[in-house]
Design an enzyme around this catalytic site. Structure first.
Site, mmCIF file in Angstrom:
data_model
loop_
_atom_site.group_PDB
_atom_site.id
_atom_site.type_symbol
_atom_site.label_atom_id
_atom_site.label_comp_id
_atom_site.label_asym_id
_atom_site.label_seq_id
_atom_site.Cartn_x
_atom_site.Cartn_y
_atom_site.Cartn_z
ATOM 1 N N ASP A 28 0.778 -1.183 0.051
ATOM 2 C CA ASP A 28 0.191 -0.156 -0.095
ATOM 3 C C ASP A 28 0.665 1.353 -0.212
ATOM 4 O O ASP A 28 0.366 2.479 -0.558
ATOM 5 C CB ASP A 28 -1.016 -0.096 1.182
ATOM 6 C CG ASP A 28 -0.230 -0.325 2.460
ATOM 7 O OD1 ASP A 28 0.707 -0.678 2.674
ATOM 8 O OD2 ASP A 28 -1.184 0.065 3.556
ATOM 9 N N GLU A 51 9.358 -10.875 -2.081
ATOM 10 C CA GLU A 51 10.461 -9.834 -2.234
ATOM 11 C C GLU A 51 11.640 -10.433 -2.064
ATOM 12 O O GLU A 51 12.568 -9.672 -2.724
ATOM 13 C CB GLU A 51 10.377 -8.858 -0.695
ATOM 14 C CG GLU A 51 9.026 -8.058 -0.954
ATOM 15 C CD GLU A 51 7.819 -8.591 -0.308
ATOM 16 O OE1 GLU A 51 6.671 -7.833 -0.103
ATOM 17 O OE2 GLU A 51 8.017 -9.803 0.088
ATOM 18 N N HIS A 114 0.264 0.390 10.603
ATOM 19 C CA HIS A 114 0.735 -0.894 10.187
ATOM 20 C C HIS A 114 2.293 -1.158 9.658
ATOM 21 O O HIS A 114 2.449 -0.210 8.717
ATOM 22 C CB HIS A 114 -0.407 -1.597 9.407
ATOM 23 C CG HIS A 114 -0.648 -0.946 8.033
ATOM 24 N ND1 HIS A 114 -1.212 0.236 7.928
ATOM 25 C CD2 HIS A 114 -0.205 -1.303 6.711
ATOM 26 C CE1 HIS A 114 -1.132 0.749 6.569
ATOM 27 N NE2 HIS A 114 -0.555 -0.407 6.002
ATOM 28 N N HIS A 115 2.870 -2.134 9.594
ATOM 29 C CA HIS A 115 4.171 -2.310 9.063
ATOM 30 C C HIS A 115 5.185 -1.611 9.865
ATOM 31 O O HIS A 115 6.193 -1.486 9.407
ATOM 32 C CB HIS A 115 4.245 -2.035 7.705
ATOM 33 C CG HIS A 115 3.283 -2.594 6.564
ATOM 34 N ND1 HIS A 115 2.653 -3.689 7.008
ATOM 35 C CD2 HIS A 115 2.935 -2.327 5.470
ATOM 36 C CE1 HIS A 115 1.930 -4.157 5.773
ATOM 37 N NE2 HIS A 115 2.139 -3.342 5.178
ATOM 38 N N GLY A 414 26.556 -16.969 -1.377
ATOM 39 C CA GLY A 414 26.156 -18.289 -1.277
ATOM 40 C C GLY A 414 24.802 -18.601 -0.786
ATOM 41 O O GLY A 414 24.763 -19.644 0.045
ATOM 42 N N ASP A 445 18.017 -30.012 -6.732
ATOM 43 C CA ASP A 445 16.475 -30.283 -6.265
ATOM 44 C C ASP A 445 15.973 -29.502 -4.719
ATOM 45 O O ASP A 445 15.017 -29.068 -4.602
ATOM 46 C CB ASP A 445 16.155 -31.662 -6.026
ATOM 47 C CG ASP A 445 16.958 -32.449 -5.489
ATOM 48 O OD1 ASP A 445 18.163 -32.019 -4.991
ATOM 49 O OD2 ASP A 445 16.788 -33.529 -4.842
ATOM 50 N N ASN A 473 19.537 -34.888 -7.176
ATOM 51 C CA ASN A 473 20.421 -35.806 -6.094
ATOM 52 C C ASN A 473 19.789 -36.054 -4.594
ATOM 53 O O ASN A 473 20.396 -36.282 -3.948
ATOM 54 C CB ASN A 473 21.706 -35.537 -5.988
ATOM 55 C CG ASN A 473 22.218 -34.129 -5.793
ATOM 56 O OD1 ASN A 473 21.065 -33.395 -5.294
ATOM 57 N ND2 ASN A 473 23.100 -33.316 -6.084
ATOM 58 N N GLY A 475 18.237 -34.088 -2.274
ATOM 59 C CA GLY A 475 18.537 -33.528 -0.994
ATOM 60 C C GLY A 475 19.836 -32.731 -1.208
ATOM 61 O O GLY A 475 20.237 -32.465 -2.360
ATOM 62 N N GLU A 479 25.938 -30.234 1.495
ATOM 63 C CA GLU A 479 25.909 -30.069 2.969
ATOM 64 C C GLU A 479 26.148 -31.707 3.648
ATOM 65 O O GLU A 479 26.910 -31.780 4.432
ATOM 66 C CB GLU A 479 24.471 -29.676 3.502
ATOM 67 C CG GLU A 479 23.826 -28.579 3.082
ATOM 68 C CD GLU A 479 24.446 -27.537 3.187
ATOM 69 O OE1 GLU A 479 25.517 -27.484 3.786
ATOM 70 O OE2 GLU A 479 23.784 -26.076 3.054
#
Length: 566
Positions: A28, A51, A114-115, A414, A445, A473, A475, A479
């Site tokens: 708004d 955003e 608001h906000h 990253g 994925d 692969n 997942g 990691e």
């Protein structure tokens, strides 16, 4: 017309720089501003899913067009953008971050709007952004507003960093002189200090005259700060071997006969490592020496004769020359460098890189090693190639880019999922340049699931120049390699990825799932597939722990770093 609204003034200025797509989400406090986009000829509103994605898209667009703009609303909108803007700041990407603010009177009365945080402080979010912005403006006066807008756009463009621009909702409809647009923005760099620059040039020339085994190392900021032409001329004039870092890929024509490969410290190919580290002079251009860009800081130069050309300073050995910007310094060096070269210097052969994958039976399961070696043959001049943090960003190091390629990979910041939004921005930029310019995404994925909504924006704007390669692969493999190979926190809920394009109402699209060497070869040999006439998603099925060799090595270094107590 003698006057235009302040909002239109802003978009006309951006249009003058060929920034013709505005990213963001309506709210708004920015709605009246968004009306002015449609009053500016040749400009469009992307309308992103959220955003964060809009910020990623603006980042990708800026890497293609030289500047971008994103519009959010006060508080809730701008804070959702913070991560993307921080990434643009870290990686030198010029994003004009435009925030629709409550009216000047509402701020003065400290209304409980608001906000807000409910404390009457309307500047708190602006203050948050100051640490990740080159400069900022929180406009409150219509008389100074055009000049402030010009300053913000100029600083974003010159410094290649995000800039924060807060515009109160009541000011965007006020009138300013249209004649202000007749004076072009001054986008010239501040001249280098002549004495300091002369000392730099003389010292570099002396090093070059003594060097028998010099090299040039190109990094990310050579591209970000528009020095690719200077780098190319330096290579041509000197015939020194030239290498890039992972972030520097596409900073030099990789088909140039003096291109020797990608240097990643201890993770480099042995021939590349030897060539770079045995040099007696390193001319480093635009370095961003992060851990993933250097093989966890494993550079091993055997010489102290290192010259670092940066966007805002030059460093020679341990001496720093503030304000000696690389673009002007390189242009000056180019005028005399040939006469400085050691007479005994003989261009030696550069390391050769294997560009063709080893032959394998058609039913052989596809691997990362085969994919990243083979894909070089499918790339073509002018492509925009985007690789997600993880296996893609490391695998792409093994490939060769054709000339005039733009490589996009967020190696320093990253942020997982960055590339899906960045692909949207890059694809819309490519549409404006040449509809046949291909935009090619490689994303895991897991990463895809963070920002998948932006595929909807690609479909909305019929970005039929886009190829979405999803590396499935099962997942978060990067990691798993660092820590927790079998931990459930590295698992994801499997999706029917090939249903995404019809889900998002794509008009012209194609989907394929491949898992063998033969299927990949058939795809890359197809002229029809190579023609960018529809949006395509290709799901590549890979073993869970299959990864490029350099990522496996990097993961071990990262795990060790994370575990160190001192």
């Amino acid at each position: 017309m003698s006057e235009i609204t302040l909002g239109r003034y802003l978009f006309e200025r951006l249009h003058q720089l060929k920034c013709d797509t505005i990213f963001g989400v309506p709210g708004d406090f920015n709605l009246s501003l968004l009306d002015k986009i449609y009053e500016t000829e040749g400009m469009r509103w992307a309308g992103n899913a959220n955003e964060l994605n809009a910020g990623y898209a603006a980042d990708g667009y800026s890497r293609v067009k030289g500047i971008s703009a994103v519009v959010t609303t006060f508080g809730v909108g701008e804070l959702s953008l913070t991560n993307a803007i921080a990434g643009s700041f870290a990686e030198h990407c010029p994003v004009l971050n435009i925030v629709g603010l409550p009216s000047v009177s509402a701020q003065a009365k400290q209304l409980l709007l608001h906000h807000t945080l409910g404390n009457g402080d309307f500047t708190v979010f602006h203050r948050m952004f100051k640490n990740i912005s080159q400069t900022s403006a929180f406009i409150a006066d219509i008389n100074s507003a055009p000049a402030e807008i010009d300053r913000c756009i100029r600083d974003a463009y010159i410094y290649q960093r995000p800039v924060y621009l807060g515009l109160p909702s009541n000011l965007v409809d006020l009138m300013v002189p249209a004649s202000l647009l007749e004076t072009p923005l001054n986008l010239s760099l501040k001249p280098n200090d002549p004495d300091a620059q002369e000392e730099v040039i003389q010292t570099v020339e002396r090093f070059i005259s003594e060097a028998k085994n010099p090299i040039i190392l190109v990094d990310a900021c050579a591209s970000r700060h528009n020095c690719k032409e200077e780098v190319a001329k330096l290579v041509d004039l000197t015939q020194f071997p030239v290498f890039t870092t992972p972030m520097g890929k596409s900073g030099i024509n990789e088909s140039h006969p003096r291109f020797g490969g990608v240097y990643v410290g201890s993770l480099s190919q042995p021939a590349v490592k030897e060539a770079v580290e045995s040099a007696d002079l390193v001319l480093s251009i635009g370095a961003l020496l992060s851990d993933f860009n250097t093989g966890s800081f494993s550079y091993g130069y055997k010489t102290k004769n290192v010259v670092e050309f940066h966007s805002d300073y030059t460093k020679i050995r341990q001496a720093t020359f503030p304000g000696v910007q690389m673009k002007e310094a390189l242009q000056k060096l180019l005028t005399t460098v040939q006469s400085s070269i050691n007479p005994s210097y003989q261009p030696s052969p550069v390391p050769s890189v294997k560009l063709l994958a080893s032959p394998a039976p058609a039913n052989t399961p596809l691997t990362q090693e085969y994919l990243w070696t083979k894909v070089s043959s499918w790339f073509r001049e002018g492509d925009i190639i985007i690789t997600e943090t993880g296996t893609s960003a490391f695998g792409i190091v093994q490939s060769r880019f054709p000339n005039n390629t733009i490589g996009i990979s967020q190696v320093l910041w990253g942020s997982i999922g960055y590339t899906v939004g960045a692909t949207c921005g890059a694809a819309m930029a490519a549409q404006e340049i040449n509809p046949n310019k291909r935009v090619i995404l490689f994303v895991g994925d897991g990463s895809l699931q963070l920002t998948v909504q932006e595929i909807s924006t690609l479909c909305k704007w019929e970005c039929n120049n886009t190829y979405l390669y999803v590396l499935n692969n099962d997942g978060y493999t990067i990691e798993r390699l660092i820590h927790g190979e079998k931990a459930t926190y590295n698992d994801i809920q499997p999706w029917n990825n090939l249903q995404l394009l019809p889900l998002f109402n794509a008009k012209d699209y194609e989907t394929k799932r491949i898992s063998t060497v033969g299927e990949l070869n058939e795809l890359f040999n197809s002229k029809k597939f190579a023609t960018p006439d529809k949006i395509r998603m290709i799901e590549i099925m890979l073993a869970r722990m299959d990864a490029p060799a350099n990522l496996v090595a990097q993961a071990k270094l990262s795990e060790k770093t994370n575990a160190e107590s001192n």
